[in-house]
Design an enzyme around this catalytic site. Structure first.
Site, PDB file in Angstrom:
ATOM      1  N   SER A   8       8.333  -5.848   7.890  1.00 47.98           N
ATOM      2  CA  SER A   8       7.125  -5.725   7.815  1.00 47.98           C
ATOM      3  C   SER A   8       7.554  -4.037   7.269  1.00 47.98           C
ATOM      4  O   SER A   8       8.350  -3.438   7.898  1.00 47.98           O
ATOM      5  CB  SER A   8       6.037  -6.688   8.128  1.00 47.98           C
ATOM      6  OG  SER A   8       5.143  -6.195   6.483  1.00 47.98           O
TER       7      SER A   8
ATOM      8  N   LYS B 284      10.464  -1.267   8.437  1.00 50.87           N
ATOM      9  CA  LYS B 284      10.532   0.102   7.475  1.00 50.87           C
ATOM     10  C   LYS B 284      10.861   0.282   9.159  1.00 50.87           C
ATOM     11  O   LYS B 284      12.127   2.308   7.892  1.00 50.87           O
ATOM     12  CB  LYS B 284       9.172   0.348   7.314  1.00 50.87           C
ATOM     13  CG  LYS B 284       8.358   0.139   6.455  1.00 50.87           C
ATOM     14  CD  LYS B 284       6.506   0.493   5.867  1.00 50.87           C
ATOM     15  CE  LYS B 284       5.584  -0.719   5.315  1.00 50.87           C
ATOM     16  NZ  LYS B 284       5.944  -1.251   4.375  1.00 50.87           N
TER      17      LYS B 284
ATOM     18  N   TRP C  26       3.384  -8.078  -2.614  1.00 46.27           N
ATOM     19  CA  TRP C  26       2.837  -7.111  -2.087  1.00 46.27           C
ATOM     20  C   TRP C  26       3.796  -6.416  -1.587  1.00 46.27           C
ATOM     21  O   TRP C  26       3.879  -4.951  -1.793  1.00 46.27           O
ATOM     22  CB  TRP C  26       1.844  -7.348  -1.110  1.00 46.27           C
ATOM     23  CG  TRP C  26       0.782  -6.518  -0.625  1.00 46.27           C
ATOM     24  CD1 TRP C  26       1.004  -5.673   1.020  1.00 46.27           C
ATOM     25  CD2 TRP C  26       0.098  -5.660  -1.077  1.00 46.27           C
ATOM     26  NE1 TRP C  26       0.893  -4.536   1.228  1.00 46.27           N
ATOM     27  CE2 TRP C  26      -0.201  -4.219   0.183  1.00 46.27           C
ATOM     28  CE3 TRP C  26      -0.207  -5.726  -1.879  1.00 46.27           C
ATOM     29  CZ2 TRP C  26      -1.450  -3.450   0.125  1.00 46.27           C
ATOM     30  CZ3 TRP C  26      -1.051  -4.332  -2.226  1.00 46.27           C
ATOM     31  CH2 TRP C  26      -1.897  -3.785  -1.577  1.00 46.27           C
TER      32      TRP C  26
ATOM     33  N   HIS D 188       4.726 -13.659   3.190  1.00 49.07           N
ATOM     34  CA  HIS D 188       5.290 -12.669   3.444  1.00 49.07           C
ATOM     35  C   HIS D 188       5.286 -13.307   5.731  1.00 49.07           C
ATOM     36  O   HIS D 188       4.252 -13.045   6.185  1.00 49.07           O
ATOM     37  CB  HIS D 188       4.535 -11.647   4.065  1.00 49.07           C
ATOM     38  CG  HIS D 188       4.817 -10.590   4.239  1.00 49.07           C
ATOM     39  ND1 HIS D 188       5.410  -9.415   3.893  1.00 49.07           N
ATOM     40  CD2 HIS D 188       3.981  -9.965   5.885  1.00 49.07           C
ATOM     41  CE1 HIS D 188       5.496  -8.785   4.848  1.00 49.07           C
ATOM     42  NE2 HIS D 188       4.179  -8.356   6.049  1.00 49.07           N
TER      43      HIS D 188
HETATM   44  C1  GTR Z   1       0.697  -4.600   5.592  1.00 54.42           C
HETATM   45  C2  GTR Z   1       1.302  -3.541   4.763  1.00 54.42           C
HETATM   46  C3  GTR Z   1       2.547  -3.493   4.506  1.00 54.42           C
HETATM   47  C4  GTR Z   1       2.548  -3.782   5.305  1.00 54.42           C
HETATM   48  C5  GTR Z   1       2.407  -5.155   6.137  1.00 54.42           C
HETATM   49  C6  GTR Z   1       2.840  -5.254   8.037  1.00 54.42           C
HETATM   50  O1  GTR Z   1      -0.869  -5.155   5.384  1.00 54.42           O
HETATM   51  O2  GTR Z   1       0.126  -2.804   3.293  1.00 54.42           O
HETATM   52  O3  GTR Z   1       2.909  -2.410   4.181  1.00 54.42           O
HETATM   53  O4  GTR Z   1       3.543  -3.534   6.526  1.00 54.42           O
HETATM   54  O5  GTR Z   1       0.797  -4.992   6.439  1.00 54.42           O
HETATM   55  O6  GTR Z   1       3.210  -4.562   8.589  1.00 54.42           O
HETATM   56  O7  GTR Z   1       2.582  -6.702   7.810  1.00 54.42           O
END
Ligand code: GTR
Length: 424
Positions: A264, A268, A355, A405
């Site tokens: 997540s 990045k 997402w 996720h």
């Molecule tokens: C979310 C965000 C994502 C992702 C995620 C995470 O809220 O919108 O871009 O990075 O968090 O890191 O768990």
């Protein structure tokens, strides 16, 4: 005249409300994705095609890297190496004799500032240097496995009373609370070490540039980074490079075989670390989504505007220029993936993680592939998105697994296979 003014006001209101409605609607239906253009990774900004590895390495790659640095993640404003390494322990028989556990702190000091970064390592019990996965964790080293010997971070953490994180500090209660995401024993059994760090040790994940590593580089009276200077993602990536500085000196680690991995926002981060620091031999992005592996020009799921609003501290100030304005971006995320070439890169998505735009992640990997090809590697071995739970592995690997996720067991199993392909 009066009625004309009224009509004009009415038209304006209509325009404004429909524009803001457009901003609010998140697209999660493939049929609704607007048309978009993805810049060709092998076309120079000045025009003309990149036709050789030499032009890629000496011209195109540095130019793309520079655009990402100035417009997306922000540049690191100076140099700061590790001031001190303090090894707390090297225990030869951790995890019931399965592993060597090493814990150490990297200290960074400048003026009266001091930052401690806690590093936890589990290594297979072998006499030789081992390849490792290097990954940040979200909630403290002690959360990845229930091992009473792991030191507790004193850094700021997000509150989560359900695991005993209160007053923004971890407690004993959260030991092992995130163990589902960390397959420590399987990693060790496969012959790899795991090196992990709590990302908040480097920079607490909040919109506050007075803490973490950022202020170490401020000039007098400066309170936050300049528009083209680092946000948190670049700061976390910087931290991974400093851990790499240490790993290069660790006698138990094969620093030529470090796979940097993240989930997540930390996915990045892993990508940006891999792009900026070519010492990372492999890069693994687990569901990194917007600002990670997913194309920004493809408006699906989280967008540049949404991410910059929810997390204004992650990217550099300049990135805000592209809120609802992605077409103006000089780069898109497939070009970030291309910066990893020719090193092995794995991009993973999850079916339930719309997402993060799984298709946008796949397409970015696909559009990065011409650079791998130019450098004599395979890139993605397919051109169409594979079925659910059907990993494909060229020098770029990809899977979309069922489920939500998460950094899951299935993901780790593929990463171990991928590492075996290149490190064994
Ligand atoms: C979310 C965000 C994502 C992702 C995620 C995470 O809220 O919108 O871009 O990075 O968090 O890191 O768990």
């Amino acid at each position: 005249m009066k009625s004309l003014t009224l009509i004009l006001v009415f038209v304006c209101i209509l325009f404004i409300t429909s524009a803001s409605a457009q901003q609010r609607n998140v697209i999660d239906d493939e049929a609704k994705v607007p048309e978009y253009v993805v810049p060709d990774v092998l076309t120079r900004f000045s025009g003309g095609k990149v036709k050789s590895a030499k032009v890629w390495n000496t011209k195109q790659r540095p130019e793309i890297l520079q655009k990402f640095t100035e417009e997306v993640y922000g540049k690191v404003p100076g140099n700061l190496g590790i001031t001190e390494v303090k090894v707390w322990e090297t225990s030869p028989d951790a995890l019931k004799g399965k592993a060597v556990r090493r814990q150490l702190s990297l200290f960074f000091r400048k003026g009266n500032r001091n930052l401690e970064v806690n590093v936890l390592m589990y290594l297979p019990q072998q006499q030789k240097k081992v390849p490792v996965f290097l990954a940040y964790n979200f909630t403290g080293n002690h959360a990845i496995i229930n091992d009473p010997n792991i030191r507790l971070t004193e850094a700021w953490v997000n509150n989560d009373p359900s695991v005993g994180t209160i007053n923004n500090q971890v407690t004993e209660q959260s030991r092992g609370s995130d163990s589902n995401s960390w397959l420590v024993e399987e990693i060790l059994d496969a012959g790899y070490g795991l090196v992990t760090v709590y990302y908040g040790d480097v920079d607490p994940d909040k919109d506050d540039f007075a803490d973490g590593i950022h202020p170490f580089f401020y000039q007098e009276n400066q309170l936050h980074p300049k528009f083209d200077e680092w946000g948190s993602i670049a700061a976390w990536a910087w931290g991974l490079s400093r851990v790499m500085d240490y790993l290069e000196k660790d006698e138990l680690v094969d620093a030529t075989k470090v796979a940097v991995l993240g989930h997540s926002r930390l996915g990045k981060t892993a990508l940006w670390a891999g792009a900026t620091d070519q010492r990372f031999a492999m890069v693994i992005s687990n569901e990194s989504g917007c600002g990670g592996a997913a194309l920004s020009n493809r408006i699906f799921g989280e967008t540049v505007q949404i991410i910059n609003t929810s997390f204004p501290h992650w990217f550099c100030g300049n990135f805000k220029k592209y809120n609802n304005n992605e077409a103006e971006l000089p780069v898109d995320q497939h070009m970030l993936l291309a910066l990893i070439a020719p090193r092995p890169l794995y991009v993973a998505s999850a079916e339930g993680d719309k997402w993060a735009d799984p298709r946008g992640e796949f397409l970015a990997a696909k559009y990065a592939s011409p650079v791998y090809k130019l450098l004599g590697k395979e890139g993605l071995p397919v051109t169409e998105m594979p079925e659910i739970n059907n990993p494909v592995m060229g020098t770029i690997g990809y899977h979309i697994r069922s489920g939500k996720h998460d950094l899951a067991e299935y993901d780790w199993q593929q990463y171990i296979r991928f590492a075996d392909k290149f490190f064994k």
